[in-house]
Design a protein around this motif. Structure first.
Motif, PDB file in Angstrom:
ATOM      1  N   UNK A 245       0.836  -1.204   0.000  1.00 30.89           N
ATOM      2  CA  UNK A 245       0.000   0.000   0.000  1.00 30.89           C
ATOM      3  C   UNK A 245       0.872   1.255   0.000  1.00 30.89           C
ATOM      4  N   UNK A 246       1.910   1.272   0.833  1.00 30.00           N
ATOM      5  CA  UNK A 246       2.804   2.428   0.873  1.00 30.00           C
ATOM      6  C   UNK A 246       3.508   2.614  -0.472  1.00 30.00           C
ATOM      7  N   UNK A 247       3.903   1.491  -1.094  1.00 29.02           N
ATOM      8  CA  UNK A 247       4.547   1.578  -2.394  1.00 29.02           C
ATOM      9  C   UNK A 247       3.625   2.150  -3.457  1.00 29.02           C
ATOM     10  N   UNK A 248       2.368   1.747  -3.423  1.00 31.35           N
ATOM     11  CA  UNK A 248       1.384   2.272  -4.378  1.00 31.35           C
ATOM     12  C   UNK A 248       1.179   3.770  -4.185  1.00 31.35           C
ATOM     13  N   UNK A 249       1.095   4.192  -2.922  1.00 30.17           N
ATOM     14  CA  UNK A 249       0.936   5.620  -2.636  1.00 30.17           C
ATOM     15  C   UNK A 249       2.160   6.392  -3.123  1.00 30.17           C
ATOM     16  N   UNK A 250       3.347   5.828  -2.886  1.00 28.44           N
ATOM     17  CA  UNK A 250       4.574   6.492  -3.307  1.00 28.44           C
ATOM     18  C   UNK A 250       4.654   6.644  -4.810  1.00 28.44           C
ATOM     19  N   UNK A 251       4.287   5.599  -5.550  1.00 27.48           N
ATOM     20  CA  UNK A 251       4.308   5.681  -7.010  1.00 27.48           C
ATOM     21  C   UNK A 251       3.301   6.702  -7.499  1.00 27.48           C
ATOM     22  N   UNK A 252       2.115   6.729  -6.892  1.00 29.67           N
ATOM     23  CA  UNK A 252       1.114   7.727  -7.291  1.00 29.67           C
ATOM     24  C   UNK A 252       1.609   9.142  -7.027  1.00 29.67           C
ATOM     25  N   UNK A 253       2.205   9.374  -5.867  1.00 29.49           N
ATOM     26  CA  UNK A 253       2.730  10.705  -5.558  1.00 29.49           C
ATOM     27  C   UNK A 253       3.776  11.115  -6.589  1.00 29.49           C
TER      28      UNK A 253
END
Length: 376
Positions: A245-253
């Motif tokens: 989940x954190x990785x997905x948020x980071x990629x989106x940011x």
């Protein structure tokens, strides 16, 4: 699809030139570096690292992440659904931990260069990332963001409409698959956090090779010890969901900070570091809780103009300098919609969807074909 607040940024170049920056006539051939130096000097007062704020950042990032991970483990015996619910705040604190890691890579978190290196290396184990290699790739991103001739390191692969049209069908499908949200935000974190950082590329410097190998060995010991203590299945159930989940948020940011509609892309001869920061890095306007979780990284225009400013000073730098009030501004919803943008349209000077690229004006399609024929 253009947010109302992004319109004024098209006049930023004029404002920058008027802000006591030496004219192009005076700086013949060195205008971009001169503007960069001007802004470094103007923003220098925000660079000062504060030890108390740094430790407060650690106390509100890595420590809660570790504590919540432990709590997730103990809730496994109660209900995995409860443990899974805890993965959401755990992921939020892992994103915030990444921001500290990111600041360390820029040497802005602590005053001491050695302290930044040690802290970055340590936090890299929580993020499965070799600090020295990541710092190198990210520095290239800062030095080349928005430069069409220097794409490929530390960024998300982005093609122009002309380049996409020249690809064979199989390669077009591959690019579409790469930019598909399910792949980008689903498989992307696994590749970006777990697989990619484990690989030692050919021809890399000795320091980066040591960084990757050293991190891999340290992770093998750390993960092996945790699997021995709690079991490999519980390890995956606890640490997997939060990391993904954190990785997905980071990629989106990372995506929305440079992939919005009125982004900035130029070829090397016309590229400017300052304009890439002011026009090609968005101000993602988030509500306070999300701004906290993302460590003020939404003030990305300030960060790209001066990467030595620690995250806790970015908001102050933005608010105290009126020039920043006209940068491209995205709401949370604008950031969600930006995911549909896939290609840079050089003719129209904006990011477009695949459908918009397919329905490009006849004149542009003819231009693309002529370019394709010339390159062939």
């Amino acid at each position: 699809m253009i947010p109302a607040e992004t319109q004024p940024h098209q006049d930023l170049a004029k404002q920058v030139s008027a802000a006591h920056v030496p004219s192009s006539a005076q700086t013949a051939g060195r205008e971009p570096s001169t503007r960069h130096a001007f802004w470094r000097e103007r923003l220098a007062r925000y660079e000062q690292a504060h030890r108390g704020r740094a430790f407060l950042d650690l106390a509100t990032s890595a420590l809660p992440y570790v504590a919540l991970s432990v709590l997730m483990y103990f809730t496994l015996s109660v209900s995995y659904l409860l443990a899974l619910a805890l993965a959401v705040p755990t992921a939020a604190f892992l994103v915030r931990t990444f921001i500290v890691f990111h600041d360390c890579s820029h040497g802005s978190f602590f005053e001491s260069r050695r302290a930044n290196a040690w802290m970055g290396t340590s936090l890299g184990l929580l993020l499965y990332s070799p600090f020295v290699r990541w710092r190198h790739d990210h520095a290239i991103h800062h030095a080349s963001s928005g430069d069409l001739t220097r794409r490929g390191t530390g960024d998300i692969r982005t093609l122009t409409v002309a380049e996409y049209h020249r690809l064979p069908v199989r390669s077009q499908l591959g690019y579409r698959l790469l930019r598909n949200p399910l792949v980008m935000f689903g498989l992307g974190p696994i590749v970006a956090m777990i697989i990619g950082p484990r690989i030692v590329a050919k021809g890399v410097r000795v320091r980066m090779r040591r960084s990757v190998i050293g991190t891999n060995l340290a992770l093998a010991v750390m993960v092996g010890a945790l699997c021995w203590l709690i079991g490999w299945l519980d390890y995956l159930l606890v640490f997997g969901p939060a990391a993904l989940l954190a990785g997905s948020i980071g990629i989106w940011l990372f995506y929305v900070q440079h992939q919005f509609e009125d982004a900035y892309w130029e070829n090397a001869g016309d590229w400017s570091y300052t304009e890439a920061a002011l026009r090609g890095s968005s101000f993602l306007k988030l509500p306070p809780p999300l701004r906290f979780c993302t460590g003020n990284i939404g003030y990305h225009h300030v960060h790209h103009l001066n990467a030595r400013i620690p995250n806790y000073n970015l908001r102050r730098a933005h608010e105290q300098n009126p020039i920043f009030h006209d940068v491209p501004t995205l709401s949370l919803w604008d950031g969600m919609r930006a995911v549909a943008l896939k290609l840079w349209d050089e003719e129209r000077g904006r990011m477009v969807t695949f459908a918009q690229a397919r329905n490009a004006p006849p004149r542009q399609r003819a231009s693309d074909l002529r370019t394709s024929g010339a390159s062939g």
